[in-house]
Design an enzyme around this catalytic site. Sequence first.
Site, PDB file in Angstrom:
ATOM      1  CG  ASN A 147      -0.340  -0.007   2.507  1.00 31.29           C
ATOM      2  OD1 ASN A 147       0.745  -0.545   2.671  1.00 31.29           O
ATOM      3  ND2 ASN A 147      -0.987   0.589   3.492  1.00 31.29           N
ATOM      4  CE  LYS A 170       8.675 -10.511  -0.005  1.00 33.04           C
ATOM      5  NZ  LYS A 170       7.475 -10.231  -0.855  1.00 33.04           N
ATOM      6  N   GLY A 227       2.396 -11.405  10.095  1.00 37.53           N
ATOM      7  CA  GLY A 227       3.250 -10.807  11.131  1.00 37.53           C
ATOM      8  C   GLY A 227       3.377 -11.714  12.344  1.00 37.53           C
ATOM      9  CD  GLU A 244       3.998  -0.386  13.166  1.00 34.62           C
ATOM     10  OE1 GLU A 244       2.755  -0.404  13.343  1.00 34.62           O
ATOM     11  OE2 GLU A 244       4.786   0.081  13.993  1.00 34.62           O
ATOM     12  CB  CYS A 278      -2.203   0.271   8.394  1.00 31.87           C
ATOM     13  SG  CYS A 278      -0.727   1.217   8.240  1.00 31.87           S
ATOM     14  CD  GLN A 325      -7.629  -5.464  -0.070  1.00 34.74           C
ATOM     15  OE1 GLN A 325      -6.654  -6.104   0.300  1.00 34.74           O
ATOM     16  NE2 GLN A 325      -8.679  -5.262   0.723  1.00 34.74           N
ATOM     17  CD  GLU A 456       8.162   0.644  10.993  1.00 31.62           C
ATOM     18  OE1 GLU A 456       9.120   0.465  10.232  1.00 31.62           O
ATOM     19  OE2 GLU A 456       6.993   0.351  10.690  1.00 31.62           O
TER      20      GLU A 456
HETATM   21  P1  ADP Z   1      -1.238  -8.382   2.445  1.00 31.88           P
HETATM   22  O1  ADP Z   1      -2.473  -9.149   2.787  1.00 31.88           O
HETATM   23  O2  ADP Z   1      -1.326  -6.927   2.653  1.00 31.88           O
HETATM   24  O3  ADP Z   1      -0.626  -8.764   1.130  1.00 31.88           O
HETATM   25  P2  ADP Z   1       0.863  -9.897   3.704  1.00 31.88           P
HETATM   26  O4  ADP Z   1       1.188  -9.953   5.145  1.00 31.88           O
HETATM   27  O5  ADP Z   1       0.465 -11.147   3.009  1.00 31.88           O
HETATM   28  O6  ADP Z   1      -0.229  -8.776   3.592  1.00 31.88           O
HETATM   29  O7  ADP Z   1       2.064  -9.271   2.870  1.00 31.88           O
HETATM   30  C1  ADP Z   1       2.958  -8.311   3.368  1.00 31.88           C
HETATM   31  C2  ADP Z   1       4.361  -8.715   2.970  1.00 31.88           C
HETATM   32  O8  ADP Z   1       4.651  -9.958   3.598  1.00 31.88           O
HETATM   33  C3  ADP Z   1       4.562  -8.932   1.467  1.00 31.88           C
HETATM   34  O9  ADP Z   1       5.851  -8.492   1.093  1.00 31.88           O
HETATM   35  C4  ADP Z   1       4.449 -10.432   1.348  1.00 31.88           C
HETATM   36  O10 ADP Z   1       5.159 -10.945   0.225  1.00 31.88           O
HETATM   37  C5  ADP Z   1       5.103 -10.877   2.618  1.00 31.88           C
HETATM   38  N1  ADP Z   1       4.750 -12.242   3.048  1.00 31.88           N
HETATM   39  C6  ADP Z   1       3.610 -12.928   2.797  1.00 31.88           C
HETATM   40  N2  ADP Z   1       3.681 -14.145   3.366  1.00 31.88           N
HETATM   41  C7  ADP Z   1       4.878 -14.242   3.984  1.00 31.88           C
HETATM   42  C8  ADP Z   1       5.556 -15.241   4.754  1.00 31.88           C
HETATM   43  N3  ADP Z   1       4.995 -16.410   5.014  1.00 31.88           N
HETATM   44  N4  ADP Z   1       6.776 -14.948   5.224  1.00 31.88           N
HETATM   45  C9  ADP Z   1       7.350 -13.762   4.997  1.00 31.88           C
HETATM   46  N5  ADP Z   1       6.782 -12.785   4.291  1.00 31.88           N
HETATM   47  C10 ADP Z   1       5.561 -13.005   3.779  1.00 31.88           C
END
Ligand code: ADP
Length: 475
Positions: A147, A170, A227, A244, A278, A325, A456
């Site tokens: 976002n 990443k 998270g 976050e 958020c 979404q 942060e």
């Molecule tokens: P959203 O629903 O907003 O996409 P996510 O938590 O899935 O939220 O994604 C936020 C970030 O976390 C992205 O960069 C996504 O690639 C990463 N992500 C998703 N799954 C995992 C995981 N199992 N481990 C680490 N990072 C992840």
Amino acid sequence: MHSNLIDGIWRNSQTALRNENPSDLDDVVGEYASGSPDDMREAVAAARAAFPAWSRTTPQQRSDILDTAGSEILARRQVLGTLLAREEGKTLPEAIGEVTRAGQIFKFFAGEALRMQGELMDSVRPGVEVLVSREAVGVVGLITPWNFPIAIPAWKTAPALAFGNTVVLKPAELVPGSAWALADILQRAGLPAGVFNLVMGSGHVLGPAMLDAGIDALSFTGSQRTGQSLAKACAVRGIKVQLEMGGKNPLVVADDADLEQAVECALNGAFYATGQRCTASSRLIVCNSIHDAFVTRLAERTAALRVGHALAVESQIGPVASEAQLANNLSHVAGGQAEGARLVYGGEHLKRTTRGYYQAPALFADCTPDMRLCREEIFGPVAAVLRAESYEHALALANDTPYGLAAGLCTRSLARATHFRRHAEAGMVMVNLPTAGVDYHVPFGGRKTSSHGPREQGRYAIEFYTTVKTAYLGS
Ligand code: ADP
């Protein structure tokens, strides 16, 4: 293909991410590398190898590089804003605003690099001094959401580098373009090889690889589910972690509020940036005597919002960022109606001249606190109005959530504003302002399940990106 940046070298991967424009699905923003676990291991190893030298650079060297990067981001804000609007879907002014913020963050932390301080104290023992100092944590992994494609990578990367850490970023799969542009800028600003690495690709694949490769700290922004699972994985590996994870932010409208101001705050907080912040105001808690006038006026203003292509000058609300979404938002709209909430306006998928994920902002009234609409973070342009009997009732409703990121109040009473500031269970409180829209030089973060670990941004960012050493010096 736009490559990953590993150890100062741009590297292609076997597979690519297709970066699509949510305003126009026929417009492909670009192809971006989708990294493998091996790419991630090599990136972490490069950051590990670069750490000793980088952590011993002078504050001036780090400051100069951050300042150069900030200047380039600001100078190219129009081009970078256009890229951001194309890949994420926020309107061009919103996107340029976000890029500007990213540039300002680099400038701010260019200054902070020069202000790392310690404390010197007399020991309680004779002839001994105590020196408390801060040191870089080491290799920091950054995982960011879609976002804020450049601001969130910026507000994690800039303090990490300022205080002498090395970084592996990443970014979210949906928006690799802005992160790639940031990597390119940092590389050209003069960072030594391996100090900043970019590995784009799937979170499910690269997240576990990042943790297993042996990072020292992880800063994550994203969903609560991801998270919380990362926090567990970090705990067993001894990785310092900062999370976050969103909000279900209340905006309380007291009976003495200025009606037009309250409606403006709600409109902005709930629907601007397509509700994909958020800090968005997804619960509008309105006191009885002003309730009906507020709902009527907000519905009029919501209906007048122009939803359209992110790059069109007349657009006020861009598309939803992705098909998934949009489907999520529409299912919450249907679910809200099934639960008995009254859909006052919007909620439907809209057609425009280009194929995109357009949605009419949805305004619900007659909501109750137990409804999913009022409990779950939706992350789209969907707002729920709750009726409150009194200010005290409104405050109780505002705090009745597992989240605690931002909380807003519209009132003309200083006493109420002060009371709310003290009693809102949130990391950030806004009075007569939208809950979304925060400054770059002050702490950002929440309470309860919204956040975990130190704040942060601003001066408080140093807590996460450094570790404290207490030294006892005898004579
Ligand atoms: P959203 O629903 O907003 O996409 P996510 O938590 O899935 O939220 O994604 C936020 C970030 O976390 C992205 O960069 C996504 O690639 C990463 N992500 C998703 N799954 C995992 C995981 N199992 N481990 C680490 N990072 C992840």
